[in-house]
Motif scaffolding. Sequence first.
Motif, PDB file in Angstrom:
ATOM      1  N   LYS A 198       0.965  -0.911   0.191  1.00  0.00           N
ATOM      2  CA  LYS A 198      -0.750  -0.031  -0.093  1.00  0.00           C
ATOM      3  C   LYS A 198       0.802   1.222   0.595  1.00  0.00           C
ATOM      4  O   LYS A 198       0.376   2.361  -0.672  1.00  0.00           O
ATOM      5  CB  LYS A 198      -0.717  -0.054   1.300  1.00  0.00           C
ATOM      6  N   GLU A 199       1.963   0.927   0.827  1.00  0.00           N
ATOM      7  CA  GLU A 199       2.634   2.152   0.639  1.00  0.00           C
ATOM      8  C   GLU A 199       3.452   2.825  -0.380  1.00  0.00           C
ATOM      9  O   GLU A 199       3.740   4.015  -0.918  1.00  0.00           O
ATOM     10  CB  GLU A 199       3.756   2.855   2.002  1.00  0.00           C
ATOM     11  N   TRP A 200       4.023   1.805  -0.619  1.00  0.00           N
ATOM     12  CA  TRP A 200       4.693   1.692  -1.863  1.00  0.00           C
ATOM     13  C   TRP A 200       3.793   2.404  -3.233  1.00  0.00           C
ATOM     14  O   TRP A 200       3.965   3.250  -4.431  1.00  0.00           O
ATOM     15  CB  TRP A 200       5.276   0.693  -2.258  1.00  0.00           C
ATOM     16  N   LEU A 201       2.632   1.671  -3.081  1.00  0.00           N
ATOM     17  CA  LEU A 201       1.972   2.026  -4.406  1.00  0.00           C
ATOM     18  C   LEU A 201       1.329   3.569  -4.473  1.00  0.00           C
ATOM     19  O   LEU A 201       1.062   4.392  -5.657  1.00  0.00           O
ATOM     20  CB  LEU A 201       0.835   1.264  -4.538  1.00  0.00           C
ATOM     21  N   GLU A 202       1.495   4.184  -3.407  1.00  0.00           N
ATOM     22  CA  GLU A 202       0.489   5.649  -2.510  1.00  0.00           C
ATOM     23  C   GLU A 202       1.694   6.237  -3.670  1.00  0.00           C
ATOM     24  O   GLU A 202       1.593   7.953  -3.751  1.00  0.00           O
ATOM     25  CB  GLU A 202       0.256   5.937  -1.747  1.00  0.00           C
ATOM     26  N   ASN A 203       2.995   5.920  -3.688  1.00  0.00           N
ATOM     27  CA  ASN A 203       4.105   6.675  -3.711  1.00  0.00           C
ATOM     28  C   ASN A 203       4.901   6.479  -5.514  1.00  0.00           C
ATOM     29  O   ASN A 203       4.932   7.514  -5.730  1.00  0.00           O
ATOM     30  CB  ASN A 203       4.987   6.537  -3.112  1.00  0.00           C
ATOM     31  N   GLN A 204       3.498   6.382  -6.418  1.00  0.00           N
ATOM     32  CA  GLN A 204       3.837   5.385  -7.603  1.00  0.00           C
ATOM     33  C   GLN A 204       2.274   6.802  -8.817  1.00  0.00           C
ATOM     34  O   GLN A 204       1.740   7.102  -8.139  1.00  0.00           O
ATOM     35  CB  GLN A 204       3.264   4.223  -8.040  1.00  0.00           C
ATOM     36  N   LYS A 205       2.708   6.762  -9.806  1.00  0.00           N
ATOM     37  CA  LYS A 205       2.066   7.939 -10.898  1.00  0.00           C
ATOM     38  C   LYS A 205       1.661   7.154 -11.333  1.00  0.00           C
ATOM     39  O   LYS A 205       2.228   5.963 -12.292  1.00  0.00           O
ATOM     40  CB  LYS A 205       2.856   8.373 -11.089  1.00  0.00           C
ATOM     41  N   GLY A 206       0.369   7.095 -11.870  1.00  0.00           N
ATOM     42  CA  GLY A 206      -0.185   5.907 -13.076  1.00  0.00           C
ATOM     43  C   GLY A 206      -1.110   5.476 -12.937  1.00  0.00           C
ATOM     44  O   GLY A 206      -1.265   4.345 -13.844  1.00  0.00           O
ATOM     45  N   LEU A 207      -1.004   5.032 -11.051  1.00  0.00           N
ATOM     46  CA  LEU A 207      -1.946   3.708 -10.913  1.00  0.00           C
ATOM     47  C   LEU A 207      -2.698   4.172 -10.309  1.00  0.00           C
ATOM     48  O   LEU A 207      -3.690   5.147  -9.721  1.00  0.00           O
ATOM     49  CB  LEU A 207      -0.867   2.656 -10.106  1.00  0.00           C
ATOM     50  N   ILE A 208      -4.529   2.946 -10.981  1.00  0.00           N
ATOM     51  CA  ILE A 208      -5.447   3.003 -10.016  1.00  0.00           C
ATOM     52  C   ILE A 208      -5.987   2.347  -8.679  1.00  0.00           C
ATOM     53  O   ILE A 208      -5.523   0.910  -9.299  1.00  0.00           O
ATOM     54  CB  ILE A 208      -6.821   3.223 -10.498  1.00  0.00           C
ATOM     55  N   ILE A 209      -5.712   2.562  -7.208  1.00  0.00           N
ATOM     56  CA  ILE A 209      -5.431   1.515  -6.547  1.00  0.00           C
ATOM     57  C   ILE A 209      -6.759   1.592  -5.583  1.00  0.00           C
ATOM     58  O   ILE A 209      -7.767   1.991  -5.216  1.00  0.00           O
ATOM     59  CB  ILE A 209      -4.184   1.498  -5.777  1.00  0.00           C
ATOM     60  N   PHE A 210      -6.989   0.091  -5.917  1.00  0.00           N
ATOM     61  CA  PHE A 210      -8.169   0.034  -5.028  1.00  0.00           C
ATOM     62  C   PHE A 210      -7.751  -0.974  -3.765  1.00  0.00           C
ATOM     63  O   PHE A 210      -7.268  -2.446  -4.071  1.00  0.00           O
ATOM     64  CB  PHE A 210      -9.393  -1.193  -6.088  1.00  0.00           C
ATOM     65  N   TYR A 211      -8.405  -1.001  -2.313  1.00  0.00           N
ATOM     66  CA  TYR A 211      -7.961  -1.986  -1.215  1.00  0.00           C
ATOM     67  C   TYR A 211      -8.997  -2.252  -0.764  1.00  0.00           C
ATOM     68  O   TYR A 211     -10.197  -2.243  -1.104  1.00  0.00           O
ATOM     69  CB  TYR A 211      -7.937  -1.088  -0.312  1.00  0.00           C
TER      70      TYR A 211
END
Length: 335
Positions: free
Chosen positions: A47-60
């Motif tokens: 979660k922490e790594w993905l939140e620092n990435q650009k261009g991604l749509i994230i669902f938890y």
Amino acid sequence: MEDSIVAVVVTYNRLTLLKKCILALRKQTKKINDIVVIINGSDDGTKEWLENQKGLIIFYQTNTGGSGGFNRGIKEAYKKGFDWIWIMDDDAFPDEHCLEKMFSCHNLIYNKNFILTPVVVENNEIDFLHRGYISINKFQIPLQTPINDKKLLKESIHEITFASYIGMCIGREIVKVVGYPNEDFFIFHDDVEYSIRIQNNGFKIYLIKEAVIFHKVEPISIQPDVYINELIGMRKNTEGKLTNKRVNTSRNDTITMKDVFLCMAKRNIINIALVHYKINIRISLYILKDIIRTILVIAKRSDRKKLIQLYISSFKQAFTGKFSNNKLIEIYKKV
């Protein structure tokens, strides 16, 4: 106007692999419009790594298994209006030309009423179990028959009736009619059930020989058409026979999650038989034999009481269609 394409990746506690998967998607020679990541309850820093990435749509979400992850991913991608939905686990790494090769089939790309799939390669071998055929008229075990190397060698495009979720690229119209994967399956045979529904609705699945996706191994730089022919040649020079992968059922003194997964697999197969095939002697005999095999397994185990509860619950869920993965896990965790 060019069709829009979204990649959907389902991940659970495999951040190192997820990073490689996303990198492989970003290197595609054909443009991907967006990448959707479904975090299935990961607690390893994903979660922490993905939140620092650009261009991604994230669902938890909580861990609902592969079936729940792909159900959510396809659903979210469909709601956002994408024309094509390209799905995979976090341990799948498409060759950089994979998407381009799939969409180079100009004689097919005239609508979005079919599915495109690449060849799955694992440990420098083609994993034939991920692509093949399912009979919707005759129940058999195993449910799917893998495509053979002779067919793969002859033509660049093959019509198949079964594909696992590794690299499956789904046209929007199919999702509109067929719906989403059965989220209740959690793990095992959810791709089989989805392939059956696709076939029952008259849609086609195509395997593209020159499109390659690596599974559980590092992607390498290849010339796809030459590479696949070389792998087929290597296979012909070996004496190993194709075998179906099974859950490890070796004897244990205490119940493990492998027992839970095995129960889910048994439940899912029986439910597929009851829902998608006419009840006949073949299916009745299979269920009877499976129950007998289960009794023999239980007889050899020390923790019989809990194991009996586990199997009874899974068989009950199979026959009623009222699935509860939490119930099975609760039995496993019970002291």
